[in-house]
Design a protein around this motif. Structure first.
Motif, PDB file in Angstrom:
ATOM      1  N   LEU A 108       2.837 -18.037  -7.110  1.00  0.00           N
ATOM      2  CA  LEU A 108       3.523 -16.765  -6.912  1.00  0.00           C
ATOM      3  C   LEU A 108       5.003 -17.011  -6.669  1.00  0.00           C
ATOM      4  O   LEU A 108       5.377 -18.004  -6.050  1.00  0.00           O
ATOM      5  N   THR A 113       1.582  -8.271  -5.407  1.00  0.00           N
ATOM      6  CA  THR A 113       1.016  -8.737  -6.673  1.00  0.00           C
ATOM      7  C   THR A 113      -0.449  -9.088  -6.429  1.00  0.00           C
ATOM      8  O   THR A 113      -0.777  -9.718  -5.424  1.00  0.00           O
ATOM      9  N   GLU A 147       7.809  -9.435  -6.306  1.00  0.00           N
ATOM     10  CA  GLU A 147       6.860 -10.537  -6.474  1.00  0.00           C
ATOM     11  C   GLU A 147       6.411 -10.627  -7.935  1.00  0.00           C
ATOM     12  O   GLU A 147       6.422  -9.632  -8.662  1.00  0.00           O
ATOM     13  N   SER A 148       5.971 -11.806  -8.313  1.00  0.00           N
ATOM     14  CA  SER A 148       5.388 -12.016  -9.640  1.00  0.00           C
ATOM     15  C   SER A 148       4.441 -13.196  -9.581  1.00  0.00           C
ATOM     16  O   SER A 148       4.466 -13.983  -8.626  1.00  0.00           O
TER      17      SER A 148
END
Length: 122
Positions: A20, A116, A6-7
């Motif tokens: 996201l 995240t 994830e980021s």
């Protein structure tokens, strides 16, 4: 093997937006559903939104009208556009992918990212 990453998390003011992203990679034959879950301190992990391989979506009541989930099957990526964020949206957001691997095509396994952090605060 399969990796899910994830980021896009961070600090945002109430009323703000964040997007996201989650990318799955590795020995992937296909991905069925992909979803976003969240876990706030002291609370259980809960479903935020999910999307099927053909684009069908499902949202938790507490994000309907504010969050939008989308998916790029060619990139094995799922997105979560979060608008009108509230302090109660503060949580670690996790991505889930239901994956059939190249090696074991008769099975579907759940893969999770490490999460995240999204913090909504003024």
């Amino acid at each position: 093997q399969v990796q899910v990453v994830e980021s896009g998390g961070g600090l945002v003011q109430p009323g703000g937006s964040l997007r996201l992203s989650c990318a799955a990679s590795g020995s992937i034959f296909s991905i069925r559903d992909m979803g976003w879950y969240r876990q706030a301190p002291g609370k259980q992990r809960e479903l935020v939104a999910s999307i099927t391989s053909d684009g069908g979506t499902n949202y938790a009541d507490f994000v309907k009208g504010r969050f939008v989930i989308s998916r790029d099957n060619a990139k094995n990526t799922v997105y979560l556009q979060m608008n009108s964020l509230k302090p109660e949206d503060t949580a670690v957001y996790y991505c889930n992918a239901e994956v059939t691997t190249i090696q074991l095509r008769g099975y579907i396994y759940d893969y999770w990212g490490k999460g995240t952090l999204v913090t909504v605060s003024s």
